[in-house]
Design an enzyme around this catalytic site. Structure first.
Site, PDB file in Angstrom:
ATOM      1  N   GLU A 300     -11.106  14.061   3.418  1.00 50.60           N
ATOM      2  CA  GLU A 300      -9.960  13.639   4.313  1.00 50.60           C
ATOM      3  C   GLU A 300      -9.185  14.961   4.439  1.00 50.60           C
ATOM      4  O   GLU A 300      -9.049  15.737   3.323  1.00 50.60           O
ATOM      5  CB  GLU A 300      -9.007  12.650   3.659  1.00 50.60           C
ATOM      6  CG  GLU A 300      -7.486  12.554   4.424  1.00 50.60           C
ATOM      7  CD  GLU A 300      -6.835  11.261   3.745  1.00 50.60           C
ATOM      8  OE1 GLU A 300      -5.644  11.163   4.288  1.00 50.60           O
ATOM      9  OE2 GLU A 300      -7.406  10.491   3.039  1.00 50.60           O
ATOM     10  N   ASN A 355      -5.056  12.030   9.725  1.00 60.49           N
ATOM     11  CA  ASN A 355      -3.650  11.172   9.958  1.00 60.49           C
ATOM     12  C   ASN A 355      -3.057  11.420  11.040  1.00 60.49           C
ATOM     13  O   ASN A 355      -2.724  12.577  11.473  1.00 60.49           O
ATOM     14  CB  ASN A 355      -2.780  11.221   8.696  1.00 60.49           C
ATOM     15  CG  ASN A 355      -3.315  10.886   7.348  1.00 60.49           C
ATOM     16  OD1 ASN A 355      -3.357   9.614   7.176  1.00 60.49           O
ATOM     17  ND2 ASN A 355      -3.832  11.676   6.646  1.00 60.49           N
ATOM     18  N   GLU A 387      -6.802   8.121  11.110  1.00 61.98           N
ATOM     19  CA  GLU A 387      -6.044   7.276  10.162  1.00 61.98           C
ATOM     20  C   GLU A 387      -4.611   6.878  10.803  1.00 61.98           C
ATOM     21  O   GLU A 387      -3.867   7.839  10.931  1.00 61.98           O
ATOM     22  CB  GLU A 387      -6.051   7.716   8.754  1.00 61.98           C
ATOM     23  CG  GLU A 387      -7.372   8.005   8.077  1.00 61.98           C
ATOM     24  CD  GLU A 387      -7.549   8.196   6.744  1.00 61.98           C
ATOM     25  OE1 GLU A 387      -6.185   8.346   6.115  1.00 61.98           O
ATOM     26  OE2 GLU A 387      -8.401   8.555   6.060  1.00 61.98           O
ATOM     27  N   ASP A 417      -4.592   2.806   7.797  1.00 58.03           N
ATOM     28  CA  ASP A 417      -4.250   3.439   6.407  1.00 58.03           C
ATOM     29  C   ASP A 417      -3.343   2.718   5.697  1.00 58.03           C
ATOM     30  O   ASP A 417      -2.390   2.118   6.282  1.00 58.03           O
ATOM     31  CB  ASP A 417      -3.971   4.755   6.728  1.00 58.03           C
ATOM     32  CG  ASP A 417      -3.979   5.669   5.421  1.00 58.03           C
ATOM     33  OD1 ASP A 417      -4.534   5.471   4.429  1.00 58.03           O
ATOM     34  OD2 ASP A 417      -3.289   6.928   5.474  1.00 58.03           O
ATOM     35  N   GLU A 474      -8.049   4.307  -1.977  1.00 61.51           N
ATOM     36  CA  GLU A 474      -7.669   5.594  -2.019  1.00 61.51           C
ATOM     37  C   GLU A 474      -6.875   5.735  -3.650  1.00 61.51           C
ATOM     38  O   GLU A 474      -6.855   4.363  -4.227  1.00 61.51           O
ATOM     39  CB  GLU A 474      -6.613   5.915  -1.326  1.00 61.51           C
ATOM     40  CG  GLU A 474      -6.874   6.016   0.223  1.00 61.51           C
ATOM     41  CD  GLU A 474      -5.796   6.516   1.255  1.00 61.51           C
ATOM     42  OE1 GLU A 474      -5.880   7.583   1.715  1.00 61.51           O
ATOM     43  OE2 GLU A 474      -4.608   5.651   1.419  1.00 61.51           O
TER      44      GLU A 474
END
Length: 540
Positions: A300, A355, A387, A417, A474
């Protein structure tokens, strides 16, 4: 009808006055004997009056009557003009919707109030009110509803402030009040502020429904020589935004720490503007692994700011500022371009998660900009996973559906997310074609000591299985958490247990050790970073 020019009106008035004055002098000099002769002639006792003298007499009388009438008309006109000027001055200083003062008049009256209270040894409290979510009222119910709300707020302010308070609508949905109080008794103003906050949040009836807003209120006080309206307005504004940032529907007194924080924030903002152009924002990479085998599945991308003045700055400190100031697009593009360039020669099995910020999801051209960036950097769309946080879907679900569908048509995968932190997650899962669910780290990190968090993680895992959606956890920070997730059937996770986010150099070293780098000669040339476009958010 054209308005008369002032100098012509003055000229006519002077001319009229001259004529009347001359007629009066002529009448006094000739009128006495002429009138006597006329009376005798009418009584048959005299020889009559000369025709010319009679004419002059009648003309004198006519001119005097004309002058009197003009004088009377001028008095009426002066009275009307005075009333009109008074009305114009009143309108120039008043908000027509609420009847409150406008900003200019409020500053004038407030300055006079401060001066009077300094002489009397009293303090002045200036309260700044900003309505929370007022734009929603206008957008959903129309501007007529918004006007109804503003009038109601003005009425409630008037009902809950001391009688001698000066109130104003500064513009839009922002109001201000200034009133005197005893310096040693600030509790009086506390009570007024509490009353205003509680009163304004009460629903307002409009047509067949109800309208609701709340208010963020900041208070600044003046009880020292040298305090001005400008100073109070600035301080109250700072306190009001502190109340808004603390959750809205509350009031705060101004304090020096707020001003220090504002200066710090402004310094950070200025540093960011320079830093984006200077390439100080860089991608860091957090490993995503297969929990069953330990195999590296991807990374990520997380943005970091390598500031010469502040050192390494985490995204929690600069992403909110980037969102508020509109810098998020250029910042995101700079970081993503570097990340795509870094990752294009990694093993083709490795994915890269990025993101998207809420503001960018409101851009109808987002998918086209992302595809353009992928083409320029040579990074395959099939290796990219976007995400999206659930909170970013609230503003415009229809637009989000269009953007997500377009991204998937280009081969990009989309993940939901921070799942579990919103209020309509199941509805969004039904409405949008997500490829993956990511459990919010707050549940994962606390699941070993919190039964509720553990139950939520288990429920999300089962939901993913029932919907056929892979689930990523996560915030895995210990071996115990990893084993617990494995027992629930989770296959993919990320967290500090597998290593902290790393620089591109550290990531390349890791990949080289796993023989997951393409040959150097196969690497694509570095793209031109001057070629810019606004795309996705830099992560957290």
């Amino acid at each position: 009808m054209a308005e008369k020019r002032p100098y012509l009106t003055a000229h006519n008035d002077v001319l009229t006055g001259g004529i009347v004055l001359a007629a009066t002098i002529l009448f006094v000099s000739t009128g006495g004997s002429a009138i006597s002769d006329v009376i005798k002639s009418l009584a048959g006792m005299g020889a009559g009056v000369e025709q010319l003298l009679t004419t002059a007499l009648l003309l004198n009388v006519a001119l005097i009557l004309f002058g009197y009438r003009r004088y009377r008309d001028l008095k009426i006109e002066v009275r009307h003009r005075a009333a009109a000027e008074e009305r114009a001055q009143q309108l120039a200083g008043t908000d027509p919707l609420t009847g409150f003062y406008n900003r200019r008049k409020f500053e004038e009256e407030g300055a006079a109030l401060i001066a009077r209270m300094q002489i009397k040894g009293k303090a002045v409290a200036l309260m700044m009110l900003d309505l929370d979510h007022f734009k929603t009222v206008n957008d959903i119910h129309g501007h007529a509803a918004g006007d109804t709300m503003l009038k109601a707020v003005a009425e409630r302010i008037t009902a809950h402030v001391p009688p001698e308070t000066i109130s104003a609508r500064l513009g839009g949905d922002e109001f201000a009040c200034a009133c005197a109080f005893e310096p040693g008794e600030p509790g009086e103003m506390e009570s007024v502020a509490d009353a205003l906050v509680n009163a304004i949040k009460e629903p307002v009836t409009h047509q067949n429904g109800e309208l609701s807003v709340s208010t963020s209120l900041g208070i600044a006080r003046s009880d020292r020589d040298g305090d001005t309206m400008d100073t109070l307005l600035r301080r109250a504004d700072i306190a009001m935004y502190a109340a808004k940032n603390a959750g809205r529907n509350r009031h705060f007194w101004f304090s020096g720490t707020m001003e220090d924080e504002l200066f710090r924030r402004n310094a950070v903002e200025a540093g960011m503007r320079q830093g984006i152009a200077a390439g100080e924002f860089v991608p860091y990479y957090e490993q995503q692994v297969d929990l069953n085998t330990g195999k590296l599945l991807g990374f990520e991308m997380l943005a970091r700011w390598e500031s010469p003045a502040l050192g390494l700055v985490a995204p929690d400190d600069f992403i909110p500022i980037a969102e508020e100031t509109g810098m998020i697009g250029s910042l995101s593009f700079a970081v993503m371009r570097r990340a795509f360039t870094d990752a294009r020669d990694w093993d083709p099995s490795l994915t890269l998660s990025v993101n998207i910020s809420p503001s960018q999801l409101r851009d109808p051209w987002l998918s086209q900009k992302l595809l353009k960036l992928l083409t320029e950097t040579g990074f395959p769309p099939s290796r990219l996973e976007i995400e999206i946080t659930e909170t970013s879907l609230y503003d415009n679900l229809g637009l989000a559906q269009t953007i997500i569908a377009s991204l998937k048509n280009q081969g990009i995968r989309v993940a939901l997310d921070d799942f579990g932190t919103g209020y309509s997650s199941l509805a969004h899962l039904r409405a949008l074609p997500f490829d993956r669910i990511k459990i919010d780290r707050s549940f994962v990190t606390s699941m070993m000591g919190n039964a509720e968090s553990a139950a939520i993680v288990q429920a999300i895992t089962r939901l993913g299985d029932s919907l056929g959606l892979p689930v990523t956890a996560e915030g895995i920070e210990s071996k115990d958490i990893e084993q617990r997730l494995l027992s629930l059937g989770l296959a993919k996770g990320q967290g500090w247990h597998f290593g902290k986010p790393m620089t591109v150099e550290a990531a390349r070293s890791l990949l080289a050790a796993h023989k997951m780098l393409a040959a150097e000669e196969e690497a694509l040339p570095l793209p031109d970073e001057a070629d810019t476009a606004k795309t996705a958010a830099p992560g957290r």
